[in-house]
Write an enzyme that holds these catalytic residues in place. Structure first.
Site, short mmCIF file in Angstrom:
data_model
loop_
_atom_site.label_atom_id
_atom_site.label_comp_id
_atom_site.label_asym_id
_atom_site.label_seq_id
_atom_site.Cartn_x
_atom_site.Cartn_y
_atom_site.Cartn_z
CG ASP A 67 -0.01 -0.03 2.73
OD1 ASP A 67 1.08 -0.45 2.51
OD2 ASP A 67 -1.67 -1.06 3.50
CG ASN A 136 -8.81 -0.94 11.93
OD1 ASN A 136 -8.18 -1.58 11.24
ND2 ASN A 136 -9.32 0.33 11.09
CG HIS A 138 -5.69 -2.01 8.82
ND1 HIS A 138 -6.18 -0.78 9.54
CD2 HIS A 138 -4.33 -2.33 8.61
CE1 HIS A 138 -4.92 0.26 9.76
NE2 HIS A 138 -3.99 -0.85 8.86
CD GLU A 143 -8.92 1.26 7.30
OE1 GLU A 143 -9.42 0.41 8.42
OE2 GLU A 143 -7.73 2.29 7.91
C1 GLP Z 1 -0.26 0.18 8.59
C2 GLP Z 1 -0.42 -0.33 7.54
C3 GLP Z 1 -0.59 -1.48 7.91
C4 GLP Z 1 0.03 -1.87 9.20
C5 GLP Z 1 -1.04 -1.49 10.32
C6 GLP Z 1 0.01 -1.55 10.89
O1 GLP Z 1 -1.75 0.74 8.45
N1 GLP Z 1 -1.02 0.00 6.35
O2 GLP Z 1 0.44 -2.74 6.49
O3 GLP Z 1 -0.10 -3.51 9.65
O4 GLP Z 1 0.33 -0.03 9.69
O5 GLP Z 1 1.07 -1.37 11.45
P1 GLP Z 1 2.21 -1.11 13.76
O6 GLP Z 1 2.96 -2.53 12.68
O7 GLP Z 1 2.28 -0.46 13.33
O8 GLP Z 1 1.38 -1.59 14.59
#
Ligand code: GLP
Length: 248
Positions: A67, A136, A138, A143
């Site tokens: 992404d 959440n 995702h 989402e």
């Molecule tokens: C972002 C990314 C996700 C990732 C998520 C969790 O939203 N787009 O790919 O898994 O954050 O991030 P973290 O590892 O900082 O909790």
């Protein structure tokens, strides 16, 4: 599904880095699906270290990322392009033109989604897709919603996601409202899925994803339908999930 329970963040990072390194060693021309967020940073540090000591090489690897934020170009320090260069690409021997992310600065984001899907198809099946987990539920930037999105698409980021990610932007207002993300269908096409989770704040979400119903309200729950998922998590992140497991 395989679950590796590790003591803490460092051992989670090591286990997951070893799985990715094994993939690269056994198939040097692998297509790796990569993720951003704070969770994979320790994994990338180890891969850089092992590449520097010539234990592994990314010379023939191609990578695709999940992404990117809409509106941020590759040189913006908050962009996922920048993140990937900083944490992995600049430290390993991968040619930068073998690394692919959706272009957040594309004039026409819808067209960019189609271009990215075509590109993914041309690279062939992703050998292993690394995933983090949003609070959440995702994955990528898919989402919670009423249905699973299949291909790469433009999303409106949930307030909770923008708040969580604002730690990297300085303020909530600076966080883009939209992103481009591989769809759930795109992610599910990968041969193998490697999800990494760390910390007590993810524990309930992990349990909803892997022990709850399969529903677009928890996008990661779709992974229950994938034939080859490995979950690597530390004790705090797996605490609720392991409580759900029935004794034999
Ligand atoms: C972002 C990314 C996700 C990732 C998520 C969790 O939203 N787009 O790919 O898994 O954050 O991030 P973290 O590892 O900082 O909790």
């Amino acid at each position: 599904m395989k679950i590796y329970l590790t003591k803490d963040y460092d051992s989670m990072s090591k286990k997951a880095a070893m799985i990715l390194a094994a993939q690269v060693v056994t198939k040097p021309e692998s297509v790796l699906g990569l993720a951003t967020g704070s969770t994979p940073i320790g994994i990338y540090e180890l891969l850089v270290k092992w590449c520097s000591s010539k234990e592994i090489s990314f010379a023939d690897v191609r990578t695709v990322n999940l992404d990117e934020y809409v509106g941020l170009d590759a040189d913006n320090p908050q962009s996922y392009h920048f993140f990937m260069r900083r944490h992995l690409f600049d430290g390993v021997d991968i040619p930068l033109n073998n690394t692919y992310l959706p272009d957040g600065a594309a004039k026409d984001p819808q067209e960019e989604c189609l271009r990215y899907e075509r590109l993914l198809s041309s690279l062939g099946q992703v050998d292993i897709q690394l995933l983090g987990l949003g609070h959440n539920g995702h994955i990528g930037f898919n989402e919670p919603g009423d249905s699973f999105s299949l291909g790469t698409h433009v999303v409106n980021l949930a307030d909770r996601t923008r708040k969580a990610n604002s730690r990297n932007f300085g303020s909530l207002d600076a966080v883009p409202c939209k992103a481009l993300t591989m769809g759930v269908g795109t992610i599910m096409r990968a041969k193998r899925i490697l999800m990494v989770v760390s910390g007590a704040d993810k524990a309930e979400t992990v349990s909803r994803a892997f022990a709850g119903p399969i529903t677009p309200a928890v996008p990661a729950s779709v992974l229950q339908l994938h034939p080859d998922v490995t979950l690597v998590g530390d004790e705090s992140a797996l605490s609720c999930l392991l409580k759900e497991e029935k004794p034999l």
